[in-house]
Design a protein around this motif. Sequence first.
Motif, short mmCIF file in Angstrom:
data_model
loop_
_atom_site.label_atom_id
_atom_site.label_comp_id
_atom_site.label_asym_id
_atom_site.label_seq_id
_atom_site.Cartn_x
_atom_site.Cartn_y
_atom_site.Cartn_z
N HIS A 135 0.80 -1.22 0.00
CA HIS A 135 0.00 0.00 0.00
C HIS A 135 0.83 1.28 0.00
N PHE A 136 1.98 1.26 -0.67
CA PHE A 136 2.73 2.49 -0.91
C PHE A 136 2.10 3.23 -2.09
N ASN A 137 2.07 4.58 -1.99
CA ASN A 137 1.57 5.36 -3.12
C ASN A 137 2.73 5.66 -4.08
N ASP A 138 2.43 6.35 -5.17
CA ASP A 138 3.44 6.57 -6.21
C ASP A 138 4.64 7.36 -5.70
N ASP A 139 4.39 8.39 -4.89
CA ASP A 139 5.50 9.18 -4.35
C ASP A 139 6.38 8.32 -3.44
#
Length: 475
Positions: A274-278
């Motif tokens: 669940h890491f975002n793109d940034d």
Amino acid sequence: MGTLLIKNARSIVTMDEERRVIPGGSLYAIGQEIVAIGTDLPYKDADTVIDAAGMIVYPGLINTHHHLFQTLTRNLPLAQDCTLFDWLCTLYDIWRNLRAEDIYISAAVGLGELLKTGCTTAADHFYCFPNGASDELIDEEIRAAAELGIRFYPTRGSMTLGRSRGGLPPDEICQSDEVVLKDTQRVIETYHSDDKFAMVRVGVAPCAPFNVTSELLKESAAMARSYKVRMHTHLAETIDEEQYCLERFGMRPLDYMEQRGWVGDDVWFAHGIHFNDDEIRLLGSHSCGIAHCATSNMKLSSGVFPVHRMLDAGVRVGLGVDGSASNDGSNMLAEARVSYLLHKLAHGPNSLRAEEVLALATRGSASVLGWEDAIGSLEVGKAADLFMIDTRRMEFAGALFDDAALPIIVGMSRPVDMTVVGGKVVVRDGKLTNVDETRVAAEAQAAAARLLNEATLRTKINYRMARQAGQRIAR
């Protein structure tokens, strides 16, 4: 030093930079090190000579995340249909009864299954130290690994933030920060080796943001870097974890860990769903690693790992089987095949090819562990860590057209035929060579039964039979 000659293989799948497959290949090793690989080698004899006619030789698979102690709590009805936090709370009540002998036998079972499924190097994350049990439990895993002959990367884990302080685990299986740091230092100084062909390397591994203190995270990072060892923990596995960090710390999990020194090329996280793109770009810019555990993520309904975005950003990615209680097995070849199929389903037919999944389980995992100089491929100067499968089996009939893809595409219905670690045969004809499998299995099942009986007596929950979610919290 002993010598090893493997000759006349159907092929050797090297997984080197060129991804060479050598038909009719041979391999010669002195001690642990490969000194020649190819065809028409000038070596005719060795201490161990293996005629590999009909066999495919592969580099040993590398498991980047496991919890071996969980081998004794597999296939429990009460923990079969849960999300992560419910699953943990169910099992904590069983794990609080672990003894030193349980840790040894669970490691023997888990590591044995890994060896029998082509794994030659295994990282383990051990974090459960019940009150009253020895503080030297991780030593029992290291003892089991040495007896089986597997290359081992134990990480000294910890839980220090119990329920009374806002954490998830019961206080009875937590330690103080001081105890954790002192024993982590002991484990590093006693067992860690930075030798290229070390059989044991050690990492520092607080369990997760929801069960250790902020101070321990910072001090663990400082200790790891002072000893030049790697750092490992769980991160971004579930939305529940994300919500916990937002509510308790006012920030997302990676922001919280970054503030405590947990970003760098010496760090690898388990799961990373669940890491975002940034955040993925940040991980890539620092060459962080991720242990991708597809089977566990699927069983606990945690989500699908964004493998393409990770690889495109330069994140190091390897495979892990995760704990036996969330995978219910320690089968590295099965893990690779599940990963292949999951990403075909989630990302379409142009997702990872079988050979690319094999690369994640070998070269990728070696990179995650910072061990690329010795393991992950078969080439001169690297370790003679490998497994072999006999293509004359009935289950491979009609499938012998792509040797690199074979075990991923077709799958393995039984153990590999041979596993070699550091030039030594540790699995022969599908059986472990260094331990009595029947004895180990019987002792492990007896230990598992005792753990469940003790938990049932204390909590009044029948862990063998209960299935309903409501029974998880009944006391």
